[in-house]
Design a protein around this motif. Structure first.
Motif, PDB file in Angstrom:
ATOM      1  N   GLY A  60      62.490  24.694  35.038  1.00 12.00           N
ATOM      2  CA  GLY A  60      62.322  25.203  33.683  1.00 12.00           C
ATOM      3  C   GLY A  60      61.434  26.425  33.630  1.00 12.00           C
ATOM      4  N   THR A  61      60.352  26.398  34.418  1.00 10.26           N
ATOM      5  CA  THR A  61      59.443  27.537  34.469  1.00 10.26           C
ATOM      6  C   THR A  61      60.149  28.766  35.026  1.00 10.26           C
ATOM      7  N   LEU A  62      61.027  28.547  36.021  1.00 11.08           N
ATOM      8  CA  LEU A  62      61.779  29.665  36.593  1.00 11.08           C
ATOM      9  C   LEU A  62      62.630  30.353  35.536  1.00 11.08           C
ATOM     10  N   VAL A  63      63.268  29.574  34.679  1.00 12.63           N
ATOM     11  CA  VAL A  63      64.090  30.168  33.619  1.00 12.63           C
ATOM     12  C   VAL A  63      63.212  30.939  32.643  1.00 12.63           C
ATOM     13  N   ARG A 121      71.021  20.859  46.366  1.00 15.87           N
ATOM     14  CA  ARG A 121      70.602  19.633  45.676  1.00 15.87           C
ATOM     15  C   ARG A 121      69.605  20.005  44.574  1.00 15.87           C
ATOM     16  N   ALA A 122      70.123  20.598  43.518  1.00 16.40           N
ATOM     17  CA  ALA A 122      69.269  21.122  42.455  1.00 16.40           C
ATOM     18  C   ALA A 122      69.197  20.152  41.285  1.00 16.40           C
ATOM     19  N   VAL A 123      68.092  20.233  40.567  1.00 16.47           N
ATOM     20  CA  VAL A 123      67.940  19.461  39.343  1.00 16.47           C
ATOM     21  C   VAL A 123      68.957  19.945  38.314  1.00 16.47           C
ATOM     22  N   GLU A 124      69.360  19.069  37.440  1.00 13.83           N
ATOM     23  CA  GLU A 124      70.330  19.414  36.402  1.00 13.83           C
ATOM     24  C   GLU A 124      69.612  20.156  35.271  1.00 13.83           C
ATOM     25  N   TRP A 125      70.248  21.224  34.787  1.00  5.24           N
ATOM     26  CA  TRP A 125      69.600  22.091  33.800  1.00  5.24           C
ATOM     27  C   TRP A 125      69.251  21.368  32.509  1.00  5.24           C
ATOM     28  N   TRP A 126      69.978  20.300  32.160  1.00  2.70           N
ATOM     29  CA  TRP A 126      69.792  19.662  30.860  1.00  2.70           C
ATOM     30  C   TRP A 126      68.865  18.457  30.916  1.00  2.70           C
ATOM     31  N   ASN A 127      68.219  18.289  32.059  1.00  2.00           N
ATOM     32  CA  ASN A 127      67.172  17.273  32.194  1.00  2.00           C
ATOM     33  C   ASN A 127      66.074  17.555  31.155  1.00  2.00           C
ATOM     34  N   PRO A 128      65.588  16.534  30.441  1.00  2.00           N
ATOM     35  CA  PRO A 128      64.576  16.781  29.394  1.00  2.00           C
ATOM     36  C   PRO A 128      63.350  17.551  29.874  1.00  2.00           C
ATOM     37  N   LYS A 129      62.917  17.311  31.109  1.00  2.00           N
ATOM     38  CA  LYS A 129      61.747  18.020  31.628  1.00  2.00           C
ATOM     39  C   LYS A 129      62.049  19.495  31.851  1.00  2.00           C
ATOM     40  N   VAL A 130      63.259  19.807  32.283  1.00  2.00           N
ATOM     41  CA  VAL A 130      63.656  21.202  32.447  1.00  2.00           C
ATOM     42  C   VAL A 130      63.682  21.895  31.087  1.00  2.00           C
ATOM     43  N   VAL A 131      64.277  21.233  30.112  1.00  2.00           N
ATOM     44  CA  VAL A 131      64.386  21.811  28.773  1.00  2.00           C
ATOM     45  C   VAL A 131      63.005  22.120  28.207  1.00  2.00           C
ATOM     46  N   ARG A 132      62.069  21.177  28.359  1.00  2.00           N
ATOM     47  CA  ARG A 132      60.710  21.402  27.846  1.00  2.00           C
ATOM     48  C   ARG A 132      60.021  22.537  28.578  1.00  2.00           C
ATOM     49  N   ALA A 133      60.106  22.540  29.912  1.00  2.00           N
ATOM     50  CA  ALA A 133      59.403  23.550  30.703  1.00  2.00           C
ATOM     51  C   ALA A 133      59.952  24.947  30.459  1.00  2.00           C
ATOM     52  N   GLY A 172      62.396  27.144  25.504  1.00  2.00           N
ATOM     53  CA  GLY A 172      63.317  27.912  24.688  1.00  2.00           C
ATOM     54  C   GLY A 172      64.136  28.930  25.462  1.00  2.00           C
ATOM     55  N   SER A 173      63.677  29.327  26.642  1.00  2.00           N
ATOM     56  CA  SER A 173      64.401  30.325  27.432  1.00  2.00           C
ATOM     57  C   SER A 173      65.757  29.818  27.892  1.00  2.00           C
ATOM     58  N   LEU A 174      65.896  28.513  28.045  1.00  2.00           N
ATOM     59  CA  LEU A 174      67.159  27.930  28.475  1.00  2.00           C
ATOM     60  C   LEU A 174      68.284  28.223  27.483  1.00  2.00           C
ATOM     61  N   PHE A 175      67.934  28.506  26.246  1.00  2.00           N
ATOM     62  CA  PHE A 175      68.941  28.808  25.230  1.00  2.00           C
ATOM     63  C   PHE A 175      69.300  30.290  25.192  1.00  2.00           C
TER      64      PHE A 175
END
Length: 200
Positions: free
Chosen positions: A129-132, A148-160, A163-166
């Motif tokens: 999330g921080t990378l995004v 073997r990457a984390v899924e983008w829509w994981n709640p922790k990714v979204v929080r980290a 807003g940039s994910l959008f």
């Protein structure tokens, strides 16, 4: 109380099907992929998703949090006491969350970008999330997670991502070398860094 563009409805209890779906979307990657939706927590992130044009399926509020003004036309439901604490992904949840339709980007859709970040084995949700978030600040046109990457829509990714994910297109691919080759063939300049013992 909840509303759906009409009369007020009863508060949703923990056993309500809508609440159980929220639990699945927050807790299970397979549910997010199968149902094409994920959960956004907090009024700020819900507003960011709406402003960026993402489809918000429904908003859920707790503790009578009616100071929050949802997007026009979006159904809003009030959760019964104690439900938000059982559903949200944090120990001290915010009083607003939303189910949002997922978007997908192919690698080909990023081919025209002049600046793309490719991450290999981004396994930590917070780091992803921080990378995004950093990518957006740097003017990146897209981010690709490989291996073997984390899924983008994981709640922790979204929080980290805060807003940039959008606002930054994100994609996934199995092999970073293949991704870099395809981007290079499309005219994108490719650079690489490797972290070894905390030294890049």
């Amino acid at each position: 109380r909840g509303r759906e563009g009409g009369p007020l409805s009863d508060q949703l209890t923990f056993t309500n099907p809508k609440v159980q779906r929220l639990r699945r979307l927050i807790g299970r990657r397979s549910a997010r992929l199968d149902e094409g939706a994920f959960v956004v927590e907090g009024p700020g992130l819900v507003a960011a998703a709406h402003t960026a044009g993402w489809t918000i399926e429904a908003v859920f509020v707790a503790n009578g949090e009616w100071s929050y003004v949802p997007p026009e036309g979006v159904p809003v439901y009030e959760l019964a006491a104690g439900v938000m604490e059982k559903v949200a992904s944090t120990d001290t949840p915010q009083a607003v969350l939303a189910a949002v339709r997922r978007r997908t980007w192919s690698l080909d859709s990023l081919a025209g970008a002049t600046f793309v970040v490719v991450g290999d084995h981004l396994s930590d949700p917070g780091n992803a999330g921080t990378l995004v978030r950093v990518a957006e600040a740097a003017g990146v046109g897209g981010v690709v997670a490989c291996g073997r990457a984390v899924e983008w829509w994981n709640p922790k990714v979204v929080r980290a991502a805060a807003g940039s994910l959008f606002r930054v297109p994100v994609a996934t691919a199995p092999d970073a070398v293949e991704v870099l080759a395809r981007l290079h063939a499309a005219g994108t300049t490719t650079l690489a860094t490797v972290v070894d013992d905390a030294v890049a």
